[in-house]
Every structure is written in structure tokens, then in C-alpha cells.
Enzyme design. Structure first.
Site, PDB file in Angstrom:
ATOM      1  N   GLU A 242       0.829  -1.197   0.000  1.00  0.00           N
ATOM      2  CA  GLU A 242       0.000   0.000   0.000  1.00  0.00           C
ATOM      3  C   GLU A 242       0.866   1.251   0.000  1.00  0.00           C
ATOM      4  OE1 GLU A 242      -2.303   1.515  -1.347  1.00  0.00           O
ATOM      5  OE2 GLU A 242      -3.950   0.469  -0.353  1.00  0.00           O
ATOM      6  N   ASP A 321      -7.374  -0.244  -3.446  1.00  0.00           N
ATOM      7  CA  ASP A 321      -8.479   0.709  -3.586  1.00  0.00           C
ATOM      8  C   ASP A 321      -9.162   0.572  -4.936  1.00  0.00           C
ATOM      9  OD1 ASP A 321      -6.477   1.698  -5.197  1.00  0.00           O
ATOM     10  OD2 ASP A 321      -6.456   3.711  -4.330  1.00  0.00           O
TER      11      ASP A 321
END
Length: 522
Positions: A242, A321
Site C-alpha cells: 500500500e 483501492d
């Protein structure tokens, strides 16, 4: 003419435990520190190996085969466009390969997309088409017939991801959370990649949003260099933790010899992370040889990664995401509880190699589906020239027994049922799985199948008796007055006379007539 831009259950049995003898044999081999061929008992598949090593699979996804020797459930589900009906695609036998004929029969006369990829482990972490996220709208399913491949001597299908496609499970069981240790691998392709974010497989957020550093732990495969420098052209095996694709604790590559896998048609990619202070990256040629470790060291030095904060969702084909601009190929992948031993990784790689991904189809020299062929020109100037791809474009060039292996592979095609009509044919590249010969603005290119009706039509050709009286001519499916032609060594769909140079009537009948011959690639 439309202008387009070419682009660069019922309850089911799950993977049961190995027999006591198999487990003991495998553990003994691992404890002895055996190399890849000896580290697994005969007949052990990847999740058997990892389970016997004390790091059981908590997710086991495959389009092509069982990942437990005892598994005999479904691999994936397809949905057909004609009536919305769905069908689970299973195995030919327990521990075996996909029953692709069941898909072909169910989808005959229409198209299908993949709507679910089943988890073979007892955790039931099945992947379905991903919903909207912080960086992308809801995804669509991948076309079920885009990526035919030979595995274990069988004709099966992989999963070909184009931008806007992805799969996910946000409610999993057993997947690492909050800094727990885990490992994972995928079998993918080094020829169907791009530099967009993010072709991932692994641990992600449970809400389809970016919730901060360390909230992902997934394999990334592509040509995106997040932290400079990266060496070579890629594609690289990286860790998507991430807010960064990491090749080391510094982010950028500390290993100048890691120039990426190159355009290998089949690649094994591995990531191991103890969730606290160490992660490692490995890759190998899924068709031969062992594994190479490109990084083994501390977690990223940026804040938030030590310890990790995994949330336990599973993602395939996108970022956490739902960043979904990437392309990629997926054949199989697993996630484990705990960090597998190197001996177990080596045994799994040996098993993957034994599958024979991309092996010969067993048929040559005809226009029957699955046959491998080369197409030779018949015009007097060019009788030693063959249809090939070069820098993504369709051309003809001389191929002889002394030609390089690359040239021979570029001039070899696998005949597939026509993507737009089963009464016609499509030509899949031998060394770029999932890429087909298609026309764009009348010129021929090698491009990956994206599932659209336009691509299907552009990549479909209908065989006829050779216009010159020799060989075979191939009419364009969506421009039936135009035929596959060579002109100045490039390939076009051309009419017999017209305003374009390549429509010239001079030698047209010869230029559109081809000899279907045995393939140059072995």
C-alpha cells in the site's frame, strides 16, 4: 471505418489433508533440506507441499488445475451473455486439470465471462467480480475464452485481465491480519503487462479503500517503477504494501541484477512477509529451472510497515483501492498461513514446472482448433517468407532451419475457434499467450484479447480455397471482401483493387494465398 488505437453451489468437496504417509514423506524430504525435485512426495501439489511444511494454504485459486491432490470441486464459474445462465467449471479428475470442454459447450454460440474463482482450500475464500473502490468504478468480469493455454497436456483457459477487470473477497477466513506472517505465489505471464496500477494478488483492505501504509501485502507484477531506480525494463516482481510497490526496504531496487523477468510467457512470482521485520521476493521461469531471490531483508523503512497492518481481504487484478488500470494474466495462486520454507517454495516451483505450461498442443499443420501452424507466402518473390509478429506488427519474413528460436516462435501460431464465429478461425501467438493476430485500420497487429465484440470480429478470419488456386485464403470476418494479404512485407486485410496501395490488384490472388504448414517452433 471505426478507428481504434492499438494497445502496447452446492456444498462441494475441498482440499482434504494428505494421507499420513504422504505428509510424513514430504516432511522428511523438507527436513533433509532436499532440493526442488525431492522436497515433495510423489503426487503432491502446491497446497499439499505447503500444508506438510506447516504453512497451510488459506486460499488456493486456479483456472487450470487442482492445487490439492485430493481436490475435486469447481475451479471457476462462467456466465453466458445469451441468457445470463451460469456454470461451474470443474476438473477432469480429482487432483487434475480443468474440464475446458464443459466451458466450450456451455458457451457455444455466445460469449461468457468469468464471474467467480473458487477457493480450493477449506476456507472458502472465493473471489467474485470486484465492486467500486476509492480509485475505480465497479469492475467487469474477464472474458472466459481470452487466454487458452496448454497445461498438463490439456487445453485449458487462464484469466486475462484488461483494464477495468478485477476480483475480490472482502470477507475471508484465515487470511493474515494485523502483522501476522504469510506467503503467496502466482503463476502469471511476462508478456501481458503494463505500467499502470496495479496487477496484484494477495492481501488487501476490506473496504476497497486505501487505508494507509502497511494495510496491503500483495504480489505486484508489471512494469510500473514506483521508487526509482529500477533496473532493466521489467516486468518486476514487487510487493504492493500500500502506497508503494516495493523492491526492497528502501522501496527502490537495491539489486542491480534484478532487471525483471523479461518477456517470459509464464512466470512464477512469490512474496513472503513475516509481518514484523522481514519480507522476501522471488521469481522463476514457470516452464523450467528454479527460483531466484531478488530481495530478502527488512520491512520498508517508511513509517507504517513495521509491523504490518494487513486487513485480510484478497484481491486479484487491481490495487487495494480498486486501482484497475493494469493488465495481467493469472493461471494459479495461493496464500499461506505463516512463511513457507525455502525448501517448500522450491518443491512448489518444481511442481509448477512439471505442469508444462504452454507446451505443444499435440496437433500441427491443420486449421483445426488447437493446431500449431506456420503460414507461408505463395507469391514467387516470397516463398520462403512466413507470417510473423515483429514489434507487435504483423509482417512476413524469411524463416529457415537456421533462424533464431525467437524468430521461429514469432512465426508460429495456434489455431483457435474464431473469436467471433466458431465456423472461422483466430490465430493466437505461440509465445505471447492470449495475444491474437487482429486488424486495425486494415493493418495487422499482435494484440491481447480484451473481450470486446470489436476485437473478436477483428481477430476472426474465415478460410477459403486459395484465390490463386493454391493454398488457403483468409477473409476478414467483419470485412468479408478483404483478405489477409502481404504487401511490401507488411500484413493487411486487402480488397482486390481500391484506393489504398495495399489494395493493388497486382499479384493480389497470390498475395492472399497461403500454405498452412507445420509450425517452426518446436
Amino acid at each position: 471505418m471505426l478507428l481504434r488505437t492499438p494497445r502496447s453451489r452446492p456444498r462441494r468437496p475441498r482440499g482434504a489433508a494428505l494421507s499420513v504417509l504422504a505428509v510424513c514423506a514430504t516432511l522428511a524430504a523438507l527436513l533433509l533440506g532436499a532440493g526442488a525435485p525431492r522436497a515433495a512426495a510423489a503426487g503432491s501439489l502446491p497446497c499439499d507441499v505447503y500444508g506438510a511444511a506447516g504453512t497451510p494454504c488459506v486460499a488456493a485459486h486456479s483456472m487450470v488445475r487442482a492445487l490439492y491432490s485430493s481436490y475435486n470441486g469447481p475451479l471457476y464459474q462462467v456466465q453466458r451473455a445469451s441468457d445470463g445462465a451460469t456454470k461451474d467449471i470443474g476438473l477432469l479428475s480429482a487432483g487434475g486439470y480443468a474440464n475446458a470442454a464443459a466451458q466450450d459447450s456451455f458457451c457455444s454460440g455466445t460469449t461468457c465471462v468469468i464471474t467467480k474463482i473458487y477457493d480450493q482450500s477449506a476456507r472458502h475464500n472465493d473471489l467474485t467480480v470486484e465492486g467500486a473502490g476509492g480509485a475505480g468504478k465497479a469492475d467487469v468480469g474477464a472474458p472466459a475464452d481470452a487466454l487458452p493455454v496448454t497445461a498438463g497436456g490439456h487445453q485449458v483457459y487462464g484469466l486475462e485481465i484488461s483494464a477495468g477487470m478485477g476480483y475480490r473477497d472482502n470477507s475471508t477466513s484465515g487470511v493474515a491480519t494485523g502483522g501476522a506472517a504469510e506467503g503467496m505465489y502466482i503463476v502469471t505471464s511476462g508478456t501481458h503487462v503494463n505500467g499502470a496500477c496495479c496487477f496484484d494478488y494477495g492481501n488487501a483492505e476490506t473496504n476497497n479503500m486505501d487505508t494507509g501504509n502497511g494495510h496491503m501485502d500483495a504480489i505486484n507484477f508489471g512494469t510500473e517503477c514506483w521508487f526509482s531506480p529500477c533496473y532493466g525494463q521489467g516486468p518486476w516482481v514487487q510487493a504492493d504494501l500500500e502506497n508503494g510497490l516495493f523492491q526492497s526496504d528502501a522501496g527502490y531496487s537495491r539489486n542491480s541484477s534484478d532487471t525483471g523477468t523479461g518477456p517470459l510467457p509464464f512466470v512464477t512470482a512469490l512474496l513472503k512477509n513475516n509481518g514484523q521485520n522481514h519480507f522476501a521476493l522471488k521469481w522463476g521461469n514457470a516452464q523450467s529451472g528454479g527460483l531466484t531471490t531478488t530481495y530478502s531483508g527488512g520491512e520498508p523503512t517508511r513509517s507504517g510497515y513495521s509491523p504490518m497492518h494487513q486487513e485480510g481481504a484478497i484481491v486479484l487484478g487491481t490495487g487495494g483501492d480498486n486501482s484497475n488500470g493494469s493488465v495481467g494474466s493469472f493461471f494459479e495462486g495461493v496464500m499461506t498461513s505463516g512463511i513457507p520454507t525455502d525448501a517448500a517454495d522450491d518443491a512448489v516451483q518444481a511442481d509448477i514446472v512439471s505442469v508444462g505450461y504452454g507446451g505443444a498442443t499435440g496437433s500441427t499443420g491443420t486449421l483445426g482448433p488447437g493446431s500449431e501452424i506456420s503460414l507461408r507466402a505463395t507469391t514467387s518473390c516470397c516463398t520462403a517468407d512466413y507470417v510473423r509478429h515483429q514489434n507487435d506488427a504483423g509482417v512476413i519474413s524469411p524463416i529457415t532451419s537456421g533462424s533464431s528460436s525467437l524468430d521461429k516462435n514469432d512465426a508460429t501460431w495456434i489455431v483457435r475457434r474464431g473469436l467471433a464465429s466458431s465456423s472461422c478461425v483466430s490465430f493466437e501467438s505461440r509465445n505471447y499467450p492470449g495475444d491474437y493476430l487482429r486488424h486495425y485500420n486494415y493493418k495487422l497487429y499482435r494484440q491481447p484479447m480484451d473481450g470486446t465484440a470489436q476485437f473478436r470480429a477483428d481477430a476472426t478470419f474465415c478460410p477459403q480455397t486459395g484465390k490463386s488456386g493454391t493454398g488457403t485464403s483468409f477473409a476478414s470476418y467483419n470485412y468479408p471482401a478483404r483478405y489477409l494479404r502481404h504487401f511490401n512485407h507488411s500484413l493487411y486485410i486487402a480488397s482486390d483493387g481500391g484506393s489504398n496501395d495495399f489494395d493493388s490488384g497486382t499479384s493480389w490472388t497470390d498475395d492472399v494465398s497461403w500454405v498452412v504448414s507445420r509450425p517452426w517452433a518446436p
